[in-house]
Design a protein around this motif. Structure first.
Motif, short mmCIF file in Angstrom:
data_model
loop_
_atom_site.label_atom_id
_atom_site.label_comp_id
_atom_site.label_asym_id
_atom_site.label_seq_id
_atom_site.Cartn_x
_atom_site.Cartn_y
_atom_site.Cartn_z
N LEU A 259 5.79 -3.90 13.33
CA LEU A 259 5.77 -4.92 12.29
C LEU A 259 5.21 -4.35 10.98
CD1 LEU A 259 6.53 -7.89 12.09
CD2 LEU A 259 4.18 -8.47 12.61
N PHE A 260 4.20 -3.49 11.09
CA PHE A 260 3.62 -2.86 9.91
C PHE A 260 4.67 -2.02 9.19
CE2 PHE A 260 1.58 0.79 7.93
CZ PHE A 260 0.72 0.15 7.06
N GLU A 261 5.36 -1.16 9.94
CA GLU A 261 6.38 -0.30 9.32
C GLU A 261 7.47 -1.13 8.66
OE1 GLU A 261 6.60 3.00 8.94
OE2 GLU A 261 4.63 3.24 9.83
N GLU A 262 7.82 -2.23 9.28
CA GLU A 262 8.90 -3.06 8.78
C GLU A 262 8.50 -3.86 7.54
OE1 GLU A 262 11.52 -6.82 10.40
OE2 GLU A 262 10.50 -5.54 11.83
N LEU A 263 7.24 -4.29 7.47
CA LEU A 263 6.83 -5.20 6.41
C LEU A 263 6.02 -4.57 5.29
CD1 LEU A 263 5.80 -8.27 8.57
CD2 LEU A 263 7.97 -7.87 7.42
N VAL A 264 5.06 -3.73 5.62
CA VAL A 264 4.15 -3.22 4.59
C VAL A 264 4.76 -2.07 3.81
CG1 VAL A 264 1.90 -2.20 4.17
CG2 VAL A 264 2.14 -4.00 5.85
N VAL A 265 5.41 -1.16 4.50
CA VAL A 265 5.95 0.02 3.83
C VAL A 265 6.92 -0.34 2.69
CG1 VAL A 265 7.26 2.15 4.17
CG2 VAL A 265 5.50 1.49 5.81
N PRO A 266 7.81 -1.35 2.85
CA PRO A 266 8.67 -1.70 1.71
C PRO A 266 7.93 -2.26 0.50
CG PRO A 266 9.58 -2.57 3.74
CD PRO A 266 8.22 -2.05 4.06
N LEU A 267 6.71 -2.75 0.68
CA LEU A 267 5.95 -3.29 -0.45
C LEU A 267 5.36 -2.20 -1.34
CD1 LEU A 267 3.95 -6.29 1.03
CD2 LEU A 267 5.89 -6.36 -0.52
N LYS A 268 5.27 -0.97 -0.83
CA LYS A 268 4.72 0.11 -1.64
C LYS A 268 5.64 0.37 -2.82
CE LYS A 268 2.53 2.70 2.10
NZ LYS A 268 2.53 3.99 2.78
N ARG A 269 5.06 0.35 -4.03
CA ARG A 269 5.84 0.62 -5.23
C ARG A 269 5.20 1.76 -5.98
NH1 ARG A 269 4.99 -5.06 -6.46
NH2 ARG A 269 3.76 -4.28 -8.17
N PRO A 270 5.99 2.70 -6.47
CA PRO A 270 5.40 3.82 -7.20
C PRO A 270 4.75 3.39 -8.51
CG PRO A 270 7.80 3.93 -7.27
CD PRO A 270 7.44 2.80 -6.35
N ASP A 271 5.19 2.26 -9.08
CA ASP A 271 4.65 1.83 -10.37
C ASP A 271 3.48 0.84 -10.24
OD1 ASP A 271 6.27 -0.11 -9.28
OD2 ASP A 271 6.92 -0.89 -11.22
N GLY A 272 3.10 0.49 -9.02
CA GLY A 272 2.03 -0.49 -8.82
C GLY A 272 0.95 0.04 -7.91
N ILE A 273 -0.11 -0.72 -7.80
CA ILE A 273 -1.24 -0.36 -6.95
C ILE A 273 -1.32 -1.39 -5.84
CG2 ILE A 273 -3.74 -0.13 -6.83
CD1 ILE A 273 -3.66 0.66 -9.80
N MET A 274 -1.44 -0.92 -4.59
CA MET A 274 -1.62 -1.81 -3.47
C MET A 274 -2.98 -1.54 -2.84
SD MET A 274 0.34 -2.21 0.19
CE MET A 274 1.94 -2.41 -0.48
N VAL A 275 -3.77 -2.58 -2.71
CA VAL A 275 -5.05 -2.48 -2.00
C VAL A 275 -4.84 -3.21 -0.69
CG1 VAL A 275 -7.49 -3.06 -2.03
CG2 VAL A 275 -6.33 -2.46 -4.16
N TYR A 276 -4.92 -2.47 0.40
CA TYR A 276 -4.64 -3.01 1.73
C TYR A 276 -5.90 -2.86 2.57
CZ TYR A 276 -2.13 -3.79 6.11
OH TYR A 276 -1.70 -4.29 7.31
N ALA A 277 -6.54 -3.96 2.90
CA ALA A 277 -7.76 -3.92 3.70
C ALA A 277 -7.39 -4.08 5.17
CB ALA A 277 -8.70 -5.04 3.28
N THR A 278 -7.87 -3.18 6.01
CA THR A 278 -7.58 -3.24 7.43
C THR A 278 -8.69 -2.57 8.22
OG1 THR A 278 -5.94 -2.75 9.14
CG2 THR A 278 -6.24 -1.10 7.43
#
Length: 168
Positions: A85-104
């Motif tokens: 589920l992580f590979e399917e959902l989170v990886v597509p949200l990564k954008r080279p022009d933005g910053i993602m803060v993912y707490a886990t």
């Protein structure tokens, strides 16, 4: 909004930001298609399975075009197949022009990102790439977290713990 449809839940943040109706409908359809929500778009959220609710949350996040995207452990209540589920959902949200803060608290999820901040009691133990965390841990805590199978003597130390908090 549990009583509203998945479509309405996707469209609401865009409506609040005053996105034109045609652009809003197109964005909702695209987000639903990217996250596999097309068959359930008209279903009320309260009737959705937990993994579908997680997909809906990620679809809403994908529609935002902010400079920073903060996600706080969204897969905490997800089914046991977290990695798929992580590979399917989170990886597509990564954008080279933005910053993602993912707490886990899941080590495997953390290691898929470009940079990782290891926190202990609210203080940063180390900020590094996944490779640096494995090869050059700043503290014994980081070493134990990312190198569980390494043979260590109890007296081994990585760095002086008082200095390790300030090494960035």
């Amino acid at each position: 909004f549990l009583r509203r449809s998945a479509r309405a839940n996707l469209a609401y943040p865009l409506k609040v930001r005053k996105v034109k109706r045609a652009a809003r409908l197109q964005a909702v359809e695209e987000g639903a298609k990217n996250f596999g929500l097309i068959p359930i778009l008209n279903d009320p959220v309260k009737l959705l399975f937990e993994d579908d609710r997680v997909r809906l949350q990620f679809a809403r996040a994908s529609l935002r075009q902010g400079a920073v995207l903060l996600i706080d452990d969204p897969l905490r209540d997800a089914p046991r197949e977290r990695s798929a589920l992580f590979e399917e959902l989170v990886v597509p949200l990564k954008r080279p022009d933005g910053i993602m803060v993912y707490a886990t608290d899941n080590r495997e999820e953390a290691l898929t990102f470009d940079r990782v901040v290891v926190l202990r009691y609210g203080a940063a133990e180390q900020i590094a790439t996944p490779a640096e965390l494995r090869e050059n841990p700043a503290t014994l805590y980081v070493d134990r977290m990312f190198n569980r199978h390494r043979n260590r003597r109890p007296t081994d130390t990585i760095l002086n713990k008082t200095l390790a908090r300030f090494l960035f």
